[in-house]
Design an enzyme around this catalytic site. Structure first.
Site, PDB file in Angstrom:
ATOM      1  N   GLU A 214      -2.683   7.673  -6.381  1.00 51.95           N
ATOM      2  CA  GLU A 214      -2.573   6.986  -7.671  1.00 51.95           C
ATOM      3  C   GLU A 214      -3.626   7.504  -8.648  1.00 51.95           C
ATOM      4  OE1 GLU A 214      -2.708   2.774  -6.966  1.00 51.95           O
ATOM      5  OE2 GLU A 214      -0.842   2.781  -5.825  1.00 51.95           O
TER       6      GLU A 214
ATOM      7  N   HIS B  44       0.878  -0.271 -10.110  1.00 54.98           N
ATOM      8  CA  HIS B  44       0.008  -1.101  -9.269  1.00 54.98           C
ATOM      9  C   HIS B  44      -0.386  -2.397 -10.004  1.00 54.98           C
ATOM     10  CE1 HIS B  44      -2.717  -0.653  -5.527  1.00 54.98           C
ATOM     11  NE2 HIS B  44      -2.428  -1.922  -5.731  1.00 54.98           N
TER      12      HIS B  44
ATOM     13  N   ARG C 255       0.845  -1.192   0.000  1.00 53.31           N
ATOM     14  CA  ARG C 255       0.000   0.000   0.000  1.00 53.31           C
ATOM     15  C   ARG C 255       0.878   1.238   0.000  1.00 53.31           C
ATOM     16  NH1 ARG C 255      -3.245  -3.018  -1.352  1.00 53.31           N
ATOM     17  NH2 ARG C 255      -5.309  -3.507  -0.477  1.00 53.31           N
TER      18      ARG C 255
END
Length: 530
Positions: A261, A280, A232
């Site tokens: 993000e 990601h 994370r």
């Protein structure tokens, strides 16, 4: 015949078991608006989604036949859990489907970091044959620190051992016994910072873990550390990391996640030659997408056929007569668990919960789930909920002991939560509901108190000597920390005592350190109850 609606793009292979079932009809209708979904949802018994469909309270209100919502993935932020619970709709997810793919991505990032693969690739395809600038390091005989020994962290540790690495593992729930079984060394965060050559992060983002690796941690870090984060964004302070690289403390970093993000175009990670980034991709494999769809489809099938199921993330049904007795205690129980967890400094090995009074006459499992959620959420954040808390405790080898007694020692009902650390020490908190006053903590580690479990609090242990209350108040006043209330508990005059203060805001760590330096004061801990 059951009808299942798939409203997001989900792997056909993943839902094949539903398609093949002779008692199920599957329909795929993607890209629906909320109103379009409301118009048809009443026909369906189950709804399968990923992240595109937001399952709102309005949708559930119209879903008169809906029995289950399945999320083909881990997060359920796009599903109104409270509305689902109120309507008796089970919500399930697939928490295990991404484990291996995220683990493998972590290793891909670690190898790329160790051998400068992205940088060397970029230079080579641009026509420069440069073998001297990219001297790497081997993983063999290096020490890997794993922050978070849940499903993914444990799989990373297992593979790192195959590479000949020595493993230091940190997790608030990692016991010595489990570490020994895994063949790793139980370590603190500071141990990892000071001794590891590589560090990988596998913790959820909670108030406790946000920026858990920041300027203070980089100051004591082993020079030449390489850091990987595929968990994370926000666990590692991004700006502090960039500074640590510039200062020569950190040799390099590989991040799959960002605090925000997608990152801004001027994000310092994007133009730093010592940092590798990916967008990601931890869960982005064909197998992972199939696995989460297979997992959630299997559980939907079980639920529709009224067979045993797992991975529910909302409240299971409870008889109305039992619920009426338990519900007033749900909030108190969760806060007692959270309080006990926040004052526990050792890895928790055993959780003991005692119900006294009228609560001893009913099935308290649902209340136990709330208490466990409060304990586990301290370190697991939103991953812990009232349905999976028993399961999460079990897979972390936490021994949960629940007892009951009709004797209440002066209260109509009393809940006592005790957390035993692996060193044998324990922390105990007891609470009740007082008529006309509401929730109260009435005992902390054997000291009688009367404390409202809310807001920001400071728990102090000290020797009962004249002047200590004034010293504490003076220091807090100097640091602009306003005291709203104070309770003192003691057993013997002049002996050990506790003081619990309710304050108006977060207490900086330097204030807690300042309190500990006062004469006759032993410990000072902040507790935040929301």
């Amino acid at each position: 015949m059951f009808k299942v609606l798939v409203s997001d793009p989900i792997s056909d292979l993943g839902i094949q078991q539903l398609v093949d079932a002779n008692d199920i009809t599957v329909e795929k209708k993607t890209g629906l608006s909320e109103d379009e979904l409301i118009a048809i949802i009443g026909e369906y018994d189950a709804l399968l989604v990923r992240s595109q469909t937001t399952v709102t309270a309005r949708i559930m209100e119209a879903a008169t036949n809906l029995k289950v919502v399945g999320r083909a993935g881990v997060g359920v932020d796009n599903i109104d859990l409270e509305a689902a619970t109120q309507r008796g709709i089970i919500v399930i997810n697939a928490p295990d489907g991404n484990t291996i793919t995220t683990c493998e991505h972590t290793f891909a990032m670690m190898m790329a970091l160790a051998r400068h693969i992205p940088q060397a690739y970029a230079k080579t395809i641009n026509g420069t044959w440069d073998r001297k600038s990219f001297l790497g390091v081997e993983l063999r005989n290096k020490t890997l620190g794993v922050l978070g020994m849940g499903r993914i962290g444990s799989e990373v540790a297992k593979r790192a051992k195959a590479f000949g690495m020595d493993i230091l593992g940190y997790d608030p729930f990692l016991t010595q016994e489990r570490a020994d079984k895994m063949g790793i060394k139980l370590a603190s965060v500071d141990d990892i910072l000071q001794h590891a050559d590589f560090m990988t992060v596998h913790t959820p983002l909670t108030p406790e873990t946000k920026h858990m690796i920041s300027t203070a941690q980089f100051a004591i870090m082993k020079k030449g550390m390489r850091i990987v984060n595929c968990a994370r964004g926000g666990v590692v302070d991004e700006l502090a990391l960039v500074q640590a690289i510039e200062d020569g403390i950190v040799a390099g970093a590989a991040f799959d996640v960002f605090e925000s993000e997608p990152p801004q175009a001027d994000h310092p990670f994007l133009n730093n030659p010592h940092i590798i980034v990916t967008p990601h991709l931890g869960a982005s494999t064909v197998e992972a997408q199939e696995n989460v769809a297979i997992d959630v489809s299997e559980q939907v099938l079980h639920i529709l056929r009224e067979e045993p199921f797992k991975n529910a993330v909302n409240m299971p049904p409870v008889a109305a007569s039992v619920m009426s007795k338990l519900q007033p205690y749900f909030s108190l129980g969760e806060k007692l668990g959270s309080f006990a967890a926040q004052i526990s400094v050792q890895a928790i090995q055993e959780i003991r919960i005692e119900y006294a009074g009228e609560l001893s006459e009913v099935d308290t499992q649902q209340l136990t789930r709330y208490i466990l959620k409060g304990i586990l959420a301290r370190h697991l954040g939103s991953e812990a909920n009232i349905v999976n808390s028993l399961h999460l405790a079990k897979i972390r080898d936490l021994n949960v002991v629940v007892t009951s007694s009709p004797s209440t020692r002066g209260f109509t009902n009393l809940i006592t939560v005790s957390l035993q650390g692996q060193d044998g020490t324990s922390q105990q908190v007891a609470g009740t509901l007082l008529s006309g006053y509401g929730e109260r903590i009435v005992r902390i580690n054997g000291y009688s108190v009367d404390v409202l479990p809310a807001g920001h609090q400071i728990l102090v242990s000290h020797t009962d000597k004249p002047g200590i209350i004034g010293n504490v108040g003076s220091l807090l006043g100097q640091k602009d920390v306003n005291i709203a209330s104070m309770q003192v508990g003691r057993k013997n005059e002049g002996g050990e005592a506790i003081m619990i203060l309710t304050v108006d805001k977060d207490v900086p760590k330097e204030v807690l350190l300042g309190l500990v330096e006062l004469p006759n004061l032993n410990t000072a801990q902040e507790v935040v109850l929301v």
